[in-house]
Write a protein that holds these residues in place. Structure first.
Motif, PDB file in Angstrom:
ATOM      1  N   GLN A  15     -11.834 -24.109   1.642  1.00 57.63           N
ATOM      2  CA  GLN A  15     -12.114 -23.392   0.653  1.00 57.63           C
ATOM      3  C   GLN A  15     -10.917 -23.240  -0.388  1.00 57.63           C
ATOM      4  N   LEU A  16     -11.066 -23.794  -1.642  1.00 62.06           N
ATOM      5  CA  LEU A  16      -9.917 -23.432  -2.570  1.00 62.06           C
ATOM      6  C   LEU A  16     -10.723 -22.609  -3.755  1.00 62.06           C
ATOM      7  N   ILE A  17     -10.078 -21.530  -4.230  1.00 62.00           N
ATOM      8  CA  ILE A  17     -10.685 -20.645  -5.126  1.00 62.00           C
ATOM      9  C   ILE A  17      -9.445 -20.493  -6.036  1.00 62.00           C
ATOM     10  N   ARG A  18      -9.599 -20.855  -7.369  1.00 61.07           N
ATOM     11  CA  ARG A  18      -8.613 -20.662  -8.320  1.00 61.07           C
ATOM     12  C   ARG A  18      -8.792 -19.432  -9.077  1.00 61.07           C
ATOM     13  N   GLY A  19      -8.757 -19.448 -10.415  1.00 58.00           N
ATOM     14  CA  GLY A  19      -8.580 -17.989 -11.331  1.00 58.00           C
ATOM     15  C   GLY A  19      -9.773 -17.154 -10.874  1.00 58.00           C
ATOM     16  N   GLY A  20      -9.165 -15.602 -10.651  1.00 61.16           N
ATOM     17  CA  GLY A  20      -9.851 -14.696 -10.181  1.00 61.16           C
ATOM     18  C   GLY A  20      -9.892 -14.471  -8.403  1.00 61.16           C
ATOM     19  N   SER A  21      -9.005 -15.182  -7.968  1.00 61.35           N
ATOM     20  CA  SER A  21      -8.557 -15.331  -6.636  1.00 61.35           C
ATOM     21  C   SER A  21      -8.109 -13.799  -6.186  1.00 61.35           C
ATOM     22  N   SER A  22      -6.975 -13.271  -7.041  1.00 64.61           N
ATOM     23  CA  SER A  22      -6.476 -12.013  -6.834  1.00 64.61           C
ATOM     24  C   SER A  22      -7.689 -11.139  -7.020  1.00 64.61           C
ATOM     25  N   GLY A  68      -6.868 -10.686  -3.573  1.00 60.04           N
ATOM     26  CA  GLY A  68      -5.524  -9.670  -3.368  1.00 60.04           C
ATOM     27  C   GLY A  68      -4.476 -10.666  -3.738  1.00 60.04           C
ATOM     28  N   PRO A  69      -3.160  -9.996  -3.659  1.00 64.36           N
ATOM     29  CA  PRO A  69      -2.147 -10.919  -4.206  1.00 64.36           C
ATOM     30  C   PRO A  69      -1.713 -11.990  -3.787  1.00 64.36           C
ATOM     31  N   GLU A  70      -1.098 -12.840  -4.442  1.00 66.43           N
ATOM     32  CA  GLU A  70      -0.551 -13.968  -4.962  1.00 66.43           C
ATOM     33  C   GLU A  70      -1.193 -14.524  -6.182  1.00 66.43           C
ATOM     34  N   PRO A  71      -0.760 -15.197  -7.268  1.00 69.57           N
ATOM     35  CA  PRO A  71      -1.087 -15.275  -8.548  1.00 69.57           C
ATOM     36  C   PRO A  71      -2.635 -16.435  -8.799  1.00 69.57           C
ATOM     37  N   ALA A  72      -2.137 -17.581  -7.699  1.00 68.39           N
ATOM     38  CA  ALA A  72      -3.502 -18.299  -7.727  1.00 68.39           C
ATOM     39  C   ALA A  72      -2.761 -19.533  -6.863  1.00 68.39           C
ATOM     40  N   PRO A  73      -3.669 -20.248  -5.965  1.00 69.15           N
ATOM     41  CA  PRO A  73      -5.084 -19.856  -5.578  1.00 69.15           C
ATOM     42  C   PRO A  73      -5.139 -19.185  -4.406  1.00 69.15           C
ATOM     43  N   VAL A  74      -6.324 -19.241  -3.917  1.00 70.24           N
ATOM     44  CA  VAL A  74      -6.656 -18.802  -2.360  1.00 70.24           C
ATOM     45  C   VAL A  74      -6.990 -20.150  -1.756  1.00 70.24           C
ATOM     46  N   ILE A  75      -6.496 -20.432  -0.671  1.00 71.92           N
ATOM     47  CA  ILE A  75      -6.736 -21.352   0.363  1.00 71.92           C
ATOM     48  C   ILE A  75      -7.265 -20.805   1.583  1.00 71.92           C
ATOM     49  N   ASN A  76      -8.639 -20.861   1.608  1.00 74.23           N
ATOM     50  CA  ASN A  76      -9.355 -20.182   2.913  1.00 74.23           C
ATOM     51  C   ASN A  76      -9.686 -21.240   3.896  1.00 74.23           C
ATOM     52  N   GLY A  88      -3.669 -11.627 -12.317  1.00 73.49           N
ATOM     53  CA  GLY A  88      -3.226 -11.908 -10.827  1.00 73.49           C
ATOM     54  C   GLY A  88      -1.798 -11.263 -10.709  1.00 73.49           C
ATOM     55  N   TRP A  89      -1.113 -11.432  -9.586  1.00 76.43           N
ATOM     56  CA  TRP A  89       0.259 -10.759  -9.374  1.00 76.43           C
ATOM     57  C   TRP A  89       1.018 -11.147  -7.988  1.00 76.43           C
ATOM     58  N   ARG A  90       2.173 -11.141  -8.020  1.00 74.15           N
ATOM     59  CA  ARG A  90       2.955 -11.389  -6.836  1.00 74.15           C
ATOM     60  C   ARG A  90       3.501  -9.890  -6.485  1.00 74.15           C
ATOM     61  N   PRO A  91       3.441  -9.654  -5.148  1.00 75.25           N
ATOM     62  CA  PRO A  91       3.933  -8.449  -4.674  1.00 75.25           C
ATOM     63  C   PRO A  91       5.529  -8.536  -4.562  1.00 75.25           C
ATOM     64  N   LEU A  92       6.176  -7.361  -4.733  1.00 77.38           N
ATOM     65  CA  LEU A  92       7.605  -7.320  -4.754  1.00 77.38           C
ATOM     66  C   LEU A  92       7.791  -7.288  -2.764  1.00 77.38           C
ATOM     67  N   ARG A  93       8.686  -8.192  -2.768  1.00 80.42           N
ATOM     68  CA  ARG A  93       8.954  -8.421  -1.342  1.00 80.42           C
ATOM     69  C   ARG A  93      10.193  -7.613  -0.836  1.00 80.42           C
ATOM     70  N   PHE A  94      10.410  -7.606   0.549  1.00 79.47           N
ATOM     71  CA  PHE A  94      11.354  -7.112   1.041  1.00 79.47           C
ATOM     72  C   PHE A  94      12.794  -7.570   0.601  1.00 79.47           C
ATOM     73  N   PHE A  95      13.055  -8.841   0.318  1.00 78.46           N
ATOM     74  CA  PHE A  95      14.305  -9.534  -0.328  1.00 78.46           C
ATOM     75  C   PHE A  95      14.566  -9.049  -1.590  1.00 78.46           C
TER      76      PHE A  95
END
Length: 722
Positions: A160-167, A171-179, A487-494
């Protein structure tokens, strides 16, 4: 029920008229009078919307899929059962019907690289959320969102591929979701066993074995897989093992409990990356003959669904994942040069816990309301040792420890959305999601070449997300859709505690955020035809990058913003669907999908960067193919064609001579053929050729060089079912 009532009214009216007419005729016959009365003609037209919805479900997700609302969102579903078996995780073949997803190929099975619409480098799929059955597959979803494990495609039923609205949905990453949706035993399946065994070029040996049953209240499925390959270069051999177990209990028609266990283990040599000149001279050159990678991932999931009545339902999942990434890495050296004097053994462990609970309430005529929460915690120690033994074992920690970080992540969200069905087949979907992220790093040992103090850092961020979708059904099986969402991208450890540089003050950066706009039309207006055409515009702000002050001193800053816009189209047609051959199970399907992309930097702190093209943003990505299938045969020819693309945001070449690397990766087109032949009820034969034209190409480049893609390879084998 409303469409059924409307369909029944004309039918009831005709019955009433027929009864009155019969009564009048009987009365006239009794009196000996025969009269003929000509009534005005009545035309009755019925539009069975269900057949169009069923046709669209071959290519997209249901509008309300359990507790998930996907109407007004652009979705694509690839049913893997409708194409030949995908052997050795040929992801270009598995995702050939998935528009816009760029696979950056890496022959070794310990990293998987996806990108989409020019948002971020595909390195380990850091900007794409990859899930299995709605649960993230990243090492740490928040602090280290990288993809090092991928299930064998034989164990999956659909992608499954979900574009806009996936966040807003996951949840986080901007787009998309690959389920990735796991296979389940079909209802009333008796005890069934199967084994699939394949051999092929470069020492390929693949075995996949299944036992399953689904009768009465209990269902189970267990599989075990093994793949071995010698690779195309020295120190390129790999082994991949997988085991899955699914157990479900359904005490009644209103609820179900299930247990899912997934285990993946991969080990691979790392022959090193090459400069463009080295690749042209000899693509089999090995620069790191001692390096090796190991990945182990185990996941346990407990799930429950419950229909409470009164249109309320529950979908809940609890999970625990343990993943261990171990690598042995020494400096690169060309053949004939002195070997390096030492190697670094790196161990990153991830223990993550999560819960996903969603409620749905159906109300009115087709309306649905969903509300839910996600809770997530990760404990992820990161350690390194330096050893003079270039072949040090993965669990040998006798060397000098040069890095030790205790890392933790927390993530919580609450979300809600509703689909409103309005007159004239209009639907509106407002969405809201509240996010909280907290990451912390406590360092006790850092590399000796650094002068900074030990890091003890904690960062917490809060973020609201909003979305709105509009849609309208029209004609026969057509729908227009519009979606705008954040959508958004989380702040990582690095991002808060880079372990290999002197991080200067002022490094706390803003979160990277996106706003995605998409408008299109899709449908199945005639038998056998499906289309989906949309235009999109994505603004991605606060890109986070490292700026080097000198060789080891860095600062993390928001360097700029990018804009991605373009068109994405999909067309599928089954030539046999309108004919009687379809009733005999015959299908001749052709498909083509294309993503046309224009991505640019629109703001940047780096001089001269505005107007440049972000890395991995090809102007076009086209996928096409044709499949003939029936009860005995599945034969498929697919092709993937990508435009030339930059591999770094600077759009510049570097080096000269043996170190030369051009600014852009050349365009390429790769063709694959695959087939399944069911000889009888028990025996199935498999055969295929990847990269049929033996194209000499690469589409994976990192800071220290490129990785050659596979040339032409073949496989053949058989499967038995008992």
């Amino acid at each position: 029920m409303l469409p059924l009532c409307h369909a029944a009214l004309p039918f009831a009216l005709l019955l009433a008229l027929a009864s009155v007419s019969t009564f009048a005729q009987d009365s006239d016959q009794a009196t000996g009078i025969h009269k003929t009365t000509k009534l005005p003609a009545v035309n009755v037209n019925a539009n069975d919307w269900r057949k169009y919805q069923k046709a669209k479900l071959q290519y997209q997700m249901p509008e309300v899929d359990g507790p998930k609302i996907t109407v007004t969102r652009k979705t694509t579903v690839t049913h893997l059962e409708n194409q030949p078996t995908v052997v050795s995780n040929n992801l270009n073949q598995a995702l050939a019907r998935t528009p816009g997803v760029l696979v950056s190929e890496q022959p070794t099975p310990t990293q998987f690289n996806f990108s989409y619409r020019g948002i971020g480098n595909p390195q380990e799929s850091e900007f794409v959320l990859v899930m299995q059955d709605g649960i993230p597959m990243e090492g740490d979803w928040i602090g280290f969102p990288t993809l090092y494990a991928f299930p064998m495609t034989q164990s999956l039923s659909e992608v499954q591929l979900i574009r806009g609205g996936s966040s807003l949905l996951y949840g986080p990453e901007p787009a998309p979701v690959i389920n990735l949706v796991s296979k389940r035993p079909a209802p009333n399946t008796p005890l069934t066993m199967s084994t699939e065994n394949v051999v092929g070029e470069h020492g390929l040996l693949s075995s996949y074995n299944v036992i399953e049953r689904n009768q009465g209240a209990w269902a189970f499925r267990a599989d075990a897989g093994y793949v071995h390959s010698d690779g195309t270069r020295a120190n390129d051999g790999s082994q991949n093992r997988q085991a899955d177990f699914y157990l479900a209990y359904k005490p009644d028609d209103h609820q179900q409990w299930w247990l899912d266990f997934h285990a993946i283990s991969a080990a691979s040599g790392d022959p090193g990356r090459l400069s463009y000149t080295q690749w042209q001279q000899d693509p089999r050159t090995v620069t790191t003959p001692y390096n090796r990678d190991w990945v182990n991932r185990d996941q346990l999931v407990l799930g429950h669904t419950h229909d409470f009545g009164n249109q309320w339902s529950l979908d809940a999942k609890l999970w625990f994942t343990y993943q261990d990434l171990v690598s042995r890495a020494a400096k690169a050296a060309l053949p004939g040069q002195l070997p390096p004097s030492n190697t670094t053994l790196q161990d990153e462990a991830f223990r993550t816990y999560g819960a996903d609970v969603r409620l749905r309430k159906n109300w009115g005529h087709g309306n649905a309301f969903t509300i839910g929460t996600v809770m997530y915690y990760g404990s992820d120690p990161f350690r390194q040792w330096s050893s003079p033994d270039l072949m040090v074992a993965r669990d040998d920690h006798s060397g000098t420890q040069i890095l030790n970080q205790r890392r933790n992540s927390q993530y919580n969200s609450v979300f809600a959305e509703n689909v409103f069905r309005l007159p004239h087949r209009i639907h509106i979907v407002p969405s809201v999601r509240l996010e909280r992220e907290r990451i912390s790093v406590d360092e006790t040992v850092h590399p000796p070449f650094l002068s900074r103090p030990l890091i003890k850092e904690t960062d917490t961020r809060h973020l609201p997300l909003f979305g709105l979708g509009l849609g309208n059904d029209f004609g026969h099986g057509n729908e227009t859709y519009f979606n705008v969402s954040q959508g958004w991208r989380p702040l990582r450890f690095f991002d808060v505690a880079p372990p290999f540089s002197n991080l200067l003050e002022g490094h706390a950066a803003q979160l990277s955020k996106s706003v995605s706009w998409e408008a299109g039309v899709h449908g199945a207006p005639v038998t056998g035809l499906y289309y989906d055409v949309s235009v999109f515009w994505i603004n991605f702000r606060n890109r986070l990058e490292t700026q080097y002050i000198n060789a080891i001193d860095t600062v993390y800053v928001n360097t700029g913003d990018t804009r991605s816009r373009g068109l994405e189209a999909q067309l599928d047609y089954d030539f046999f669907a309108p004919t009687e051959l379809a009733t005999e199970g015959q299908h001749l399907e052709t498909f083509v999908n294309a993503s046309l992309l224009n991505a640019r930097f629109v703001a940047s702190a780096i001089p001269g960067q505005v107007g440049k093209t972000p890395a991995f943003s090809p102007d076009y990505l086209i996928k096409t193919g044709v499949t003939w299938r029936n009860e005995r045969v599945k034969l498929s020819l697919t092709a993937v064609s990508s435009a030339a693309q930059y591999w770094q945001d600077s759009d510049q070449s570097y080096g000269s001579g043996l170190t030369y690397m051009p600014a852009r990766m050349p365009a390429y087109t790769v063709v694959d053929v695959a087939s399944d032949w069911q000889l009888n009820h028990s025996l199935r034969l498999l055969a295929g050729i990847s990269n049929l034209g033996d194209r000499h190409y690469f589409d994976r480049v990192w800071q220290n060089g490129l990785e050659p893609a596979f040339g032409r390879t073949w496989y053949t084998g058989f499967a038995l079912t008992y």
